[in-house]
Design an enzyme around this catalytic site. Sequence first.
Site, mmCIF file in Angstrom:
data_model
loop_
_atom_site.group_PDB
_atom_site.id
_atom_site.type_symbol
_atom_site.label_atom_id
_atom_site.label_comp_id
_atom_site.label_asym_id
_atom_site.label_seq_id
_atom_site.Cartn_x
_atom_site.Cartn_y
_atom_site.Cartn_z
ATOM 1 C CD GLU A 169 35.072 -18.374 28.117
ATOM 2 O OE1 GLU A 169 35.862 -17.407 28.030
ATOM 3 O OE2 GLU A 169 33.996 -18.421 27.493
ATOM 4 C CE LYS A 182 29.176 -14.452 26.733
ATOM 5 N NZ LYS A 182 30.395 -13.714 26.965
#
Length: 308
Positions: A181, A174
């Site tokens: 991102e 993550k």
Amino acid sequence: MNMGMIGLGKMGGNMAQRLVRGGVTVVGLDHVPAVVDHWVDSAGIVGAHSLDGLLLQLPAPRIVWLMLPSGKITEDQIQELAERLQPGDVLIDGGNSNYHDSERRGALLAAKGIGFMDAGTSGGVWGLDNGYCMMVGATPEVAERVAPLLRILAPTPEKGWAHVGPVGSGHFVKMVHNGIEYGMMQALSEGLTVLKGKSAYQLDIAQIAELWRDGSVVRSWLLDLTAEALKQGVDWNTIAPVVADSGEGRWTAIEAIEQGVPAPVLSLALQMRFQSQSQDATGYKLLSVMRHAFGGHTIDAATGKVSA
């Protein structure tokens, strides 16, 4: 199936609601009693107003899921639970904790016979209806036990979740996901800013973002969210050009340095977020629009603060 959810904010509350829809009995706890009452009334969770009250309402062996901000809040809660949970219970950290902390916490709990899972969770405020992407680290036994919950939370029972490795690996994956991102958001904001800056053409960036959604090689869910936000109209005077980072981008850059892996895009995107604290530019405002679109992060022009 029964489980406890501690932290009923933007993510935890919606996740609890999705689990209830899937037939799970969720006992929920939040530091704000009114928030618990809200989810009891609107989502059908079972309310608890203390940690002991939550645990008493869960049959053994228990599963407790944390959706709390990373850092001291999560650390303190895990320490409290480590003293109360019993061998055979499972504790899940679904927040954005540092994977080193997850490794340490997993070892602490394992010594007490308590299972631990670090669950990297992506999906933002859209996860309630669309499902969440779940990247989990755990022993095979813990992963198998928690799998029914992951199947409900994911977009489909088969897709959008994976047991990626041992304890720590879920938050590691993550972390890198969020670093990527940052880079994708920075590229979109820079490109749209260049378009907006060509005053001679009077380009409509909302129209162009919408155009790129079909057939373009840059089409993505992030572009979809940006196009939808721009389509609804943006009052640029109400958007603070301050873009917060919640930690994962920093940790990704540090990891790349420690591995000796070149990661200039991810590192520069992080640096641009730092710089945004002293800049009043369209690009930073576009990044704020994107963060609000996918994560519900607050845009506050009055204070210049954007929620993590």
